[in-house]
Design a protein around this motif. Structure first.
Motif, PDB file in Angstrom:
ATOM      1  N   LEU A  89      46.338  45.681  46.397  1.00  0.00           N
ATOM      2  CA  LEU A  89      45.580  46.365  45.356  1.00  0.00           C
ATOM      3  C   LEU A  89      46.430  46.526  44.105  1.00  0.00           C
ATOM      4  O   LEU A  89      45.979  46.292  42.983  1.00  0.00           O
ATOM      5  N   PHE A  90      47.692  46.934  44.306  1.00  0.00           N
ATOM      6  CA  PHE A  90      48.603  47.080  43.175  1.00  0.00           C
ATOM      7  C   PHE A  90      48.760  45.754  42.427  1.00  0.00           C
ATOM      8  O   PHE A  90      48.661  45.699  41.198  1.00  0.00           O
ATOM      9  N   THR A  91      48.980  44.671  43.173  1.00  0.00           N
ATOM     10  CA  THR A  91      49.204  43.374  42.544  1.00  0.00           C
ATOM     11  C   THR A  91      47.954  42.894  41.817  1.00  0.00           C
ATOM     12  O   THR A  91      48.044  42.276  40.748  1.00  0.00           O
ATOM     13  N   ASP A  92      46.775  43.182  42.372  1.00  0.00           N
ATOM     14  CA  ASP A  92      45.532  42.849  41.675  1.00  0.00           C
ATOM     15  C   ASP A  92      45.457  43.527  40.307  1.00  0.00           C
ATOM     16  O   ASP A  92      44.804  43.019  39.388  1.00  0.00           O
ATOM     17  N   ASN A  93      46.090  44.687  40.174  1.00  0.00           N
ATOM     18  CA  ASN A  93      46.010  45.471  38.938  1.00  0.00           C
ATOM     19  C   ASN A  93      46.918  44.947  37.829  1.00  0.00           C
ATOM     20  O   ASN A  93      46.808  45.379  36.688  1.00  0.00           O
ATOM     21  N   VAL A  94      47.845  44.061  38.165  1.00  0.00           N
ATOM     22  CA  VAL A  94      48.781  43.552  37.165  1.00  0.00           C
ATOM     23  C   VAL A  94      48.053  42.584  36.236  1.00  0.00           C
ATOM     24  O   VAL A  94      47.406  41.643  36.692  1.00  0.00           O
ATOM     25  N   ARG A 122      49.502  34.262  47.903  1.00  0.00           N
ATOM     26  CA  ARG A 122      49.358  34.208  46.447  1.00  0.00           C
ATOM     27  C   ARG A 122      48.240  33.255  46.044  1.00  0.00           C
ATOM     28  O   ARG A 122      47.431  33.563  45.159  1.00  0.00           O
ATOM     29  N   ARG A 123      48.178  32.097  46.688  1.00  0.00           N
ATOM     30  CA  ARG A 123      47.096  31.154  46.388  1.00  0.00           C
ATOM     31  C   ARG A 123      45.746  31.746  46.759  1.00  0.00           C
ATOM     32  O   ARG A 123      44.769  31.635  45.996  1.00  0.00           O
ATOM     33  N   ARG A 124      45.672  32.362  47.915  1.00  0.00           N
ATOM     34  CA  ARG A 124      44.402  32.948  48.370  1.00  0.00           C
ATOM     35  C   ARG A 124      43.901  34.012  47.400  1.00  0.00           C
ATOM     36  O   ARG A 124      42.700  34.084  47.093  1.00  0.00           O
ATOM     37  N   MET A 125      44.825  34.852  46.908  1.00  0.00           N
ATOM     38  CA  MET A 125      44.447  35.965  46.035  1.00  0.00           C
ATOM     39  C   MET A 125      44.314  35.557  44.566  1.00  0.00           C
ATOM     40  O   MET A 125      43.808  36.321  43.751  1.00  0.00           O
ATOM     41  N   GLY A 126      44.800  34.378  44.225  1.00  0.00           N
ATOM     42  CA  GLY A 126      44.710  33.930  42.839  1.00  0.00           C
ATOM     43  C   GLY A 126      45.725  34.587  41.926  1.00  0.00           C
ATOM     44  O   GLY A 126      45.509  34.677  40.716  1.00  0.00           O
ATOM     45  N   LEU A 211      41.866  43.756  51.029  1.00  0.00           N
ATOM     46  CA  LEU A 211      42.154  42.649  50.135  1.00  0.00           C
ATOM     47  C   LEU A 211      40.860  42.353  49.382  1.00  0.00           C
ATOM     48  O   LEU A 211      39.765  42.512  49.928  1.00  0.00           O
ATOM     49  N   HIS A 212      40.981  41.906  48.148  1.00  0.00           N
ATOM     50  CA  HIS A 212      39.782  41.874  47.311  1.00  0.00           C
ATOM     51  C   HIS A 212      38.714  40.904  47.811  1.00  0.00           C
ATOM     52  O   HIS A 212      37.542  41.040  47.449  1.00  0.00           O
ATOM     53  N   ASP A 213      39.089  39.936  48.651  1.00  0.00           N
ATOM     54  CA  ASP A 213      38.074  39.029  49.184  1.00  0.00           C
ATOM     55  C   ASP A 213      37.524  39.503  50.523  1.00  0.00           C
ATOM     56  O   ASP A 213      36.756  38.786  51.165  1.00  0.00           O
ATOM     57  N   GLU A 214      37.900  40.716  50.950  1.00  0.00           N
ATOM     58  CA  GLU A 214      37.435  41.233  52.230  1.00  0.00           C
ATOM     59  C   GLU A 214      36.379  42.333  52.088  1.00  0.00           C
ATOM     60  O   GLU A 214      35.787  42.734  53.089  1.00  0.00           O
ATOM     61  N   TYR A 215      36.115  42.820  50.887  1.00  0.00           N
ATOM     62  CA  TYR A 215      35.154  43.904  50.737  1.00  0.00           C
ATOM     63  C   TYR A 215      33.749  43.510  51.146  1.00  0.00           C
ATOM     64  O   TYR A 215      33.066  44.237  51.845  1.00  0.00           O
ATOM     65  N   GLU A 216      33.302  42.340  50.740  1.00  0.00           N
ATOM     66  CA  GLU A 216      31.951  41.890  51.090  1.00  0.00           C
ATOM     67  C   GLU A 216      31.811  41.750  52.599  1.00  0.00           C
ATOM     68  O   GLU A 216      30.798  42.148  53.181  1.00  0.00           O
ATOM     69  N   MET A 217      32.849  41.235  53.248  1.00  0.00           N
ATOM     70  CA  MET A 217      32.827  41.097  54.699  1.00  0.00           C
ATOM     71  C   MET A 217      32.730  42.472  55.364  1.00  0.00           C
ATOM     72  O   MET A 217      31.967  42.674  56.307  1.00  0.00           O
ATOM     73  N   SER A 218      33.479  43.439  54.824  1.00  0.00           N
ATOM     74  CA  SER A 218      33.459  44.797  55.384  1.00  0.00           C
ATOM     75  C   SER A 218      32.081  45.430  55.236  1.00  0.00           C
ATOM     76  O   SER A 218      31.575  46.093  56.142  1.00  0.00           O
TER      77      SER A 218
END
Length: 223
Positions: A89-94, A122-126, A211-218
């Motif tokens: 989450l922190f890294t997404d905010n950068v 890193r590749r997965r998260m962009g 992780l930002h690509d896991e919210y929809e799954m949750s």
């Protein structure tokens, strides 16, 4: 679900103006704290750390990428199957690094994990931030991260590297814009530790982080 009381626009403006006085006072306090931080002494880094990067072995000097100031976020790593949602989450905010680079600052990640695993995430998260493996050195421990996370700041001067600042826990959290944005909303972060009115939605802290690509799954699994 409860909500804030409904009042006239005039009463709302009065209440907002009262809060604004406290906000401005806090802003001045934060400015004073930043001024004190700039006046901290610094200590030399004597250890010759060797990291593993995408281009091979890298020294701490290499992490500066030619700039004078370096911020290193130690991303907690307990294996590719246990990715830290808070660090993610922190890294997404950068934001885009160009703004930091323009002020002679480089921001890099380090983790005590295999480089291939770090780069795969890193590749997965962009993410575009440079990420180095500290698996074979003592950087994490020496810089206060241990098996967890921390943020450290360094300065290059007179061909030497100096350690100027370090923080962890909520000191790092304060730098994440998602938390700051949530603090502006009526329901806040919606976590049980917050001082919120009775009936406000709240869940246990940290457990909602994904992780930002896991919210929809949750969300799908909860239906």
């Amino acid at each position: 679900m409860n909500h804030p009381p409904i009042v006239s626009t005039e009463d709302w403006q009065d209440a907002l103006s009262t809060l604004r006085v406290r906000e401005k006072a806090l802003t001045r306090q934060l400015d004073a704290l930043a001024a004190a931080r700039r006046r901290l002494p610094m200590t030399p880094v004597e250890q010759d750390y060797v990291f593993e990067g995408p281009d091979g072995p890298a020294s701490l000097t290499d992490l500066f990428h030619g700039r004078r100031q370096l911020i290193v976020y130690t991303f907690m790593w307990h294996g590719a199957d246990h990715i830290c949602s808070g660090c993610s989450l922190f890294t997404d905010n950068v934001g885009h690094p160009a703004h930091l680079n323009a002020r002679d600052v480089t921001l890099a990640l380090t983790s005590r994990g295999p480089l291939d695993d770090l780069l795969a995430l890193r590749r997965r998260m962009g993410w575009d931030l440079p990420w180095y493996s500290s698996l074979n050195n003592s950087f994490n421990t020496d810089m206060g991260a241990g098996d967890g996370f921390a943020l450290n700041v360094f300065l290059r001067a007179d061909d030497r590297i100096f350690h100027t600042y370090s923080t962890t826990a909520r000191g790092v959290e304060r730098l994440g814009s998602n938390w700051t944005f949530l603090d502006l909303t009526p329901y806040g972060r919606q976590e049980t530790w917050e001082d919120s009115p009775e009936g406000w939605p709240q869940t246990q802290p940290y457990q909602w982080w994904r992780l930002h690509d896991e919210y929809e799954m949750s969300e799908d699994l909860s239906r």
